[in-house]
Design an enzyme around this catalytic site. Structure first.
Site, PDB file in Angstrom:
ATOM      1  N   ASP A   1      41.479  45.016  38.588  1.00  0.00           N
ATOM      2  CA  ASP A   1      40.556  44.132  39.288  1.00  0.00           C
ATOM      3  C   ASP A   1      39.315  44.946  39.662  1.00  0.00           C
ATOM      4  O   ASP A   1      39.270  46.169  39.496  1.00  0.00           O
ATOM      5  CB  ASP A   1      41.249  43.589  40.541  1.00  0.00           C
ATOM      6  CG  ASP A   1      40.577  42.346  41.106  1.00  0.00           C
ATOM      7  OD1 ASP A   1      39.508  41.955  40.602  1.00  0.00           O
ATOM      8  OD2 ASP A   1      41.125  41.773  42.058  1.00  0.00           O
TER       9      ASP A   1
ATOM     10  N   GLU B   1      33.935  45.508  37.621  1.00  0.00           N
ATOM     11  CA  GLU B   1      32.595  45.171  37.106  1.00  0.00           C
ATOM     12  C   GLU B   1      31.646  46.391  37.020  1.00  0.00           C
ATOM     13  O   GLU B   1      30.813  46.376  36.095  1.00  0.00           O
ATOM     14  CB  GLU B   1      31.957  44.098  37.995  1.00  0.00           C
ATOM     15  CG  GLU B   1      32.630  42.752  37.912  1.00  0.00           C
ATOM     16  CD  GLU B   1      33.968  42.707  38.656  1.00  0.00           C
ATOM     17  OE1 GLU B   1      34.835  41.901  38.293  1.00  0.00           O
ATOM     18  OE2 GLU B   1      34.147  43.504  39.593  1.00  0.00           O
TER      19      GLU B   1
ATOM     20  N   ASP C   1      37.555  34.572  41.283  1.00  0.00           N
ATOM     21  CA  ASP C   1      37.863  34.042  42.616  1.00  0.00           C
ATOM     22  C   ASP C   1      37.414  32.593  42.769  1.00  0.00           C
ATOM     23  O   ASP C   1      36.418  32.296  43.433  1.00  0.00           O
ATOM     24  CB  ASP C   1      37.216  34.925  43.677  1.00  0.00           C
ATOM     25  CG  ASP C   1      37.768  36.342  43.646  1.00  0.00           C
ATOM     26  OD1 ASP C   1      38.835  36.547  43.034  1.00  0.00           O
ATOM     27  OD2 ASP C   1      37.150  37.239  44.235  1.00  0.00           O
TER      28      ASP C   1
END
Length: 991
Positions: free
Chosen positions: A566, A569, A643
């Site tokens: 997770d 980015e 999300d």
């Protein structure tokens, strides 16, 4: 996942000082704050390129300043190389830009434009920086895995002083007309223009230039007491506005309190790409937008902003927006009746794409008969090469397959990965995990994987366990394994910067972390507080990363433990736009701006290969989930849409997003079932499970502040309805696995939009809320709106359709919609005539425990009653032995005229030449046990048995025939106790 709610509930705070720092950096989140992320006018290079476009399109006499020097050009072995001259001022000064146009064996074209290498003396003119003084040119080594062989049969068809025409492609029916002055390319198929480069003259390559420091202009003298009038003030402001190119953001740019130094200065690239005669374009995920991309220059129903590709942690993202999200695939396709084409923009820097549609003055397809819409796109990237691949189709499958040749296909997943995944932030202890596991069994709800979010760690230190809550992770994993289940733990790229933590100590001592612009280790803030980030571009860092996952290093993990990446980015809570500064440095001294969209993939790749080396000789397929991705990430594992929120709108938006991933080469995708943020009511959660069974990646997930919502907590009748949906997913796992195998072979999407399966039906091109599953002929349209108890399904052809559950014949008409009843306990699912698909019908608690179950074949007979076919792919679902021939790949054919059902090897391979391993030997005991024939022919009526032949033997199987009913139910027959080995040829004769 992302921060929300009071800080004290989310963080392990070791001092009041840390709490003070965090509270100044973060505020509670209630929704994504658009002002935290750039709009085009706030991004220097996007603003400049849009202004450049506005000027070019408004000027009646505009001519692009880019010209190929004809004498510099040479064509050899399928490749044309030349030099483009860019005229940069009225004095005739020019910049030289090498161009290479490659024609590949697959029929794909490639256009690459670089900038001549800078001389040492020029480099010294720049302010000091450790960054590389050249355009980033290494994206190819991360993204491209094949398909670059040159078409040596390509030939120059004609050439003069103005242009060059090259014929190429497998049938030599493709051509590229390269115009020299101004430079442009017209890509044609069968003599008709399909794609044009620089047709509008928007090519803009910001060349390297020295920074010229301007002396401040003296203030005009004013007499004492004299005030500046409003008009004089405006006049002064006007004088200060930059003339021509806006130089205010060329060497430095500020946003949200962060300053981006630009040691190389401006180096953006822009190009207009026109899809001639195409109204619909698709792709460039990920955006919470429609499948058919909208226009971006305003107007009713359109966007004002370009689509942005810049991987970012955008929590609680808004819907119907071109705003950037977690991943980026710069692959766009265009489709119309009779033609499909595409382009792949190989650039890992921040990228914006404008989309504008306009009617042509004449029809390029029919010599002036009416007009067609052309979609004109404008691509803008901050740095790197101009590197674009062109696919000329002609079908959607051709475009996707050729793209897959370049970037690879989806990894062949373990079979458990296609089951249901149960996750929340966070299961609070190992006993909590075991309790959920037991209750899923108690309520007869199958699942395969349970997940642990960051709270399982010791104070957010990855590769550790909280010794109070997770005292016995091995025992926890063993219980799951005994039930045929798996565990996934989260590992993020930020490493907590704290004393007495060996992982961060090694990261520092080995110098394997991302660096800041000065060349020192970069420090930022994420879940652990102060953190450093592994630089997965560095091969030594990847080697070190692999060592951390060995069972002897990551204690508490075992063979059924897998990983979730997770925040990759990367998410940096105190960074610009919640990510890493662009002037940070990676391996090779490349700036982060050059590789930003690649970053998540490199980290995901490091984890994937780490799991393959946990134990010597353990040759198992890894499972890794990623949030950030780029072109090529499909080779590594699954992704999810981030999300989302527990709202009906997010449920509805999930399908265009997942479909977009699939057609863009990354089909192993899904959305958080139930919505990550918020508390879905029982109707929404139930409908989401009914919809989620059609996500290729199927996971329920919830925020730490959300109420517990394991599916068995809903009470009746919801528990029964959700359990039925889960069991439907599990019964169809053989067909899902077969679809994944097809995706692994050639990049075929797993769930397919209408334009992919029926590209000639213009009425279906923009439909993005219904889809076919694999090659099964199953047509699904989940209920995604509140209080809806019916859906309208658009029918793309004249074939017969049956209701999956009742076998009713659906009254349909090609190109029209049919209303299907869908009360809360009903999933709208149709079977298209002409298909055969496989199921496993014995209810089990997990896919692992279904491994040796017999199969059921469902035959949906075609409208003419004569034909149906399908396939089944099976391997051990775990290892790489399938690469050594250890698999079963069958083709099933129903022939109504010959009155037979046969099974043959789909590849026609000689199985006797394959040395059978343990799995293949054991599969001799697995059979096709039952065959259901929907739309059964009259030749089966009255029969009590049929003959079965296989392996030189014959026997009888019983038949139960059910005549057509007045209710609309089709005739159907159930052939029982077939007992035909699933891996062998067989024939059923009902003559």
């Amino acid at each position: 996942m992302h921060l929300s709610g009071p800080l004290s509930g989310k963080w392990t705070v070791t001092s009041l000082g840390l709490l003070s720092i965090l509270s100044t950096v973060f505020t509670p989140a209630v929704a994504v704050k658009e002002h935290d992320f750039k709009k085009c006018h706030q991004s220097g290079f996007c603003s400049r390129n849009r202004a450049f476009a506005d000027h070019a399109l408004a000027a009646s006499s505009w001519q692009s300043p880019y010209t190929i020097l004809p004498e510099s050009g040479a064509f050899k072995d399928g490749q044309y190389q030349a030099t483009i001259l860019k005229t940069i001022n009225d004095q005739g000064e020019t910049v030289r830009l090498p161009i290479t146009i490659s024609f590949l064996e697959s029929g794909t074209g490639r256009v690459t434009v670089d900038e001549e290498k800078r001389q040492k003396g020029e480099i010294e003119l720049r302010h000091n920086s450790k960054a590389r003084k050249e355009r980033y040119n290494e994206a190819e080594k991360w993204v491209i895995v094949g398909g670059l062989g040159l078409d040596k049969k390509a030939k120059v068809e004609s050439q003069d002083k103005t242009q060059l025409t090259v014929k190429y492609g497998p049938s030599s029916n493709f051509e590229a007309i390269i115009k020299f002055s101004p430079f442009s390319i017209d890509f044609k198929r069968d003599g008709i223009s399909q794609i044009k480069f620089n047709d509008q003259g928007l090519l803009n390559i910001e060349h390297w230039r020295p920074k010229i420091e301007k002396a401040p202009e003296p203030e005009p003298e004013k007499k004492e007491g004299e005030e500046t009038t409003e008009g004089e003030q405006k006049e002064e402001e006007k004088k200060e506005e930059p003339q021509g190119v806006d130089e205010s953001t060329l060497w430095e740019e500020t946003f949200g309190g962060n300053t981006d130094s630009k040691p190389r200065g401006p180096e953006s690239i822009g190009l207009d790409i026109s899809f001639v005669g195409f109204e619909h374009v698709f792709g460039i995920p990920s955006h919470a937008s429609s499948l058919s991309l909208k226009q971006t220059r305003g107007g009713e129903g359109n966007y004002e902003e370009p689509y942005r590709l810049y991987n970012a942690d955008v929590f609680e993202y808004i819907l119907d927006s071109p705003m950037t999200l977690y991943g980026a695939i710069p692959f766009m396709q265009a489709h119309r009746k009779g033609s499909s084409v595409g382009v792949f923009w190989l650039n890992a820097a921040e990228t914006w794409v404008d989309v504008v549609k306009a009617k042509d003055s004449k029809n390029p397809l029919a010599l002036g008969l009416g007009s067609k819409t052309t979609t004109r796109t404008h691509w803008m990237s901050e740095s790197g090469l101009l590197d674009v691949f062109v696919f000329l189709g002609p079908t959607p499958k051709d475009v996707v397959t050729k793209y897959a040749e370049l970037t690879g296909t989806t990894t062949m997943p373990q079979e458990f990965a296609l089951g249901y995944h149960q996750c929340r932030w966070n299961y609070v202890s190992d006993e909590d995990v075991k309790d959920v596991d037991r209750k899923m069994d108690k309520f007869k709800m199958p699942y395969d994987v349970i997940w642990l979010d960051i709270e399982y760690t010791d104070e957010k230190k990855y590769f550790t366990w909280d010794q109070h809550s997770f005292k016995d992770p091995i025992g926890m994993g063993e219980q799951l394994a005994n039930h045929g289940r798996q565990l996934v733990t989260i590992i993020d790229p930020h490493i907590k910067n704290v004393d007495n933590y060996p992982v961060v100590a090694e990261l520092k001592s080995k110098e394997l972390a991302v660096k800041n612009k000065e060349g020192s280790i970069f420090e930022g803030w994420c879940w652990p507080g102060s953190s450093h980030w592994i630089d997965a571009f560095n091969p030594k860092a990847r080697e070190w990363w692999a060592s951390l996952f060995k069972y002897t290093s990551f204690k508490g993990t075992r063979e059924n433990t897998w990983i979730w990446n997770d925040m990759n980015e990367p998410s940096v809570f105190n960074g610009p736009e919640v990510t890493m500064p662009k002037d940070n440095l990676h391996d090779g001294n490349w700036e982060h701006r050059d590789v930003h969209n690649l970053n998540g993939m490199t980290f995901n790749n490091a984890t994937f290969h780490a799991l393959k080396s946990r134990k010597p000789g353990e040759l198992r397929r890894p499972f890794v989930l990623t949030r950030a991705f780029f072109a090529g990430s499909q080779r590594i594992g699954a992704m999810w849409t981030g999300d989302n929120m527990a709202e009906w709108g997010h449920l509805k938006a999930s399908f265009p997003m997942v479909l977009s991933q699939g057609i863009s080469g990354y089909p192993f995708s899904g959305a958080d079932v139930g919505g990550f943020f918020g508390n879905p009511d029982k109707d929404l959660l139930t409908r989401w499970y009914q919809a989620g069974i059609f996500y290729p990646f199927f996971r329920g997930h919830a925020h730490i502040d959300a109420r517990r919502r394991e599916p068995y907590l809903m009470g009746e009748p919801y528990n029964t309805i959700i359990a039925a949906a889960l069991r439907l997913r599990y019964s169809l796992l053989p067909s899902w696995y077969t679809a994944f195998h097809q995706a692994h072979v050639d990049g075929t999407p797993i769930i397919k939009p209408m334009f992919y399966t029926h590209p000639s039906e213009e009425g279906g091109l923009a439909i993005d809320d219904q889809f076919f599953v694999g090659n099964t002929g199953l047509l699904a349209k989940p209920v995604t709106e509140q209080d809806k108890e019916s859906v309208d399904i658009w029918i793309p052809d004249n074939e017969v359709y049956y209701d999956y559950f009742t076998y009713n014949i659906i009254p349909t008409s090609k190109g029209k919609s049919v209303t299907i009843d869908a009360p809360m306990d009903k999933i709208p699912l149709l079977m298209q005539g002409g298909h055969i698909f496989a199921r496993r019908d014995i209810p089990r608690r997990s896919s692992t425990l279904m491994k040796w179950d017999d199969y059921t074949l469902v035959v949906s007979v075609s409208k003419d009653g004569k034909h149906a076919e399908g396939d089944l792919y099976v391997d051990d679902g775990d290892s790489y032995d399938f690469e050594k021939g250890q698999y079963i790949n069958r083709k099933f054919v129903f022939d109504g005229s010959a009155k037979t059902i046969v099974s043959i090897d789909a590849e026609g391979r000689e199985t006797k030449s394959i040395k059978e391993g343990e799995w293949l030997k054991k599969m001799h005991g697995v059979s096709v046990d039952k065959i259901i024939v929907v739309g059964a022919p009259a030749s089966l009526a009255g029969k009590k048995e049929v003959s079965v032949e296989s392996g030189g033997k014959s026997w009888s199987a019983s038949v139960e025939y059910n005549a057509a009913a007045s209710s609309g139910r089709a005739a159907f027959a159930v052939i029982k106790k077939v007992a035909a080995p699933v891996g062998a040829d067989f024939k059923i004769n009902f003559a």
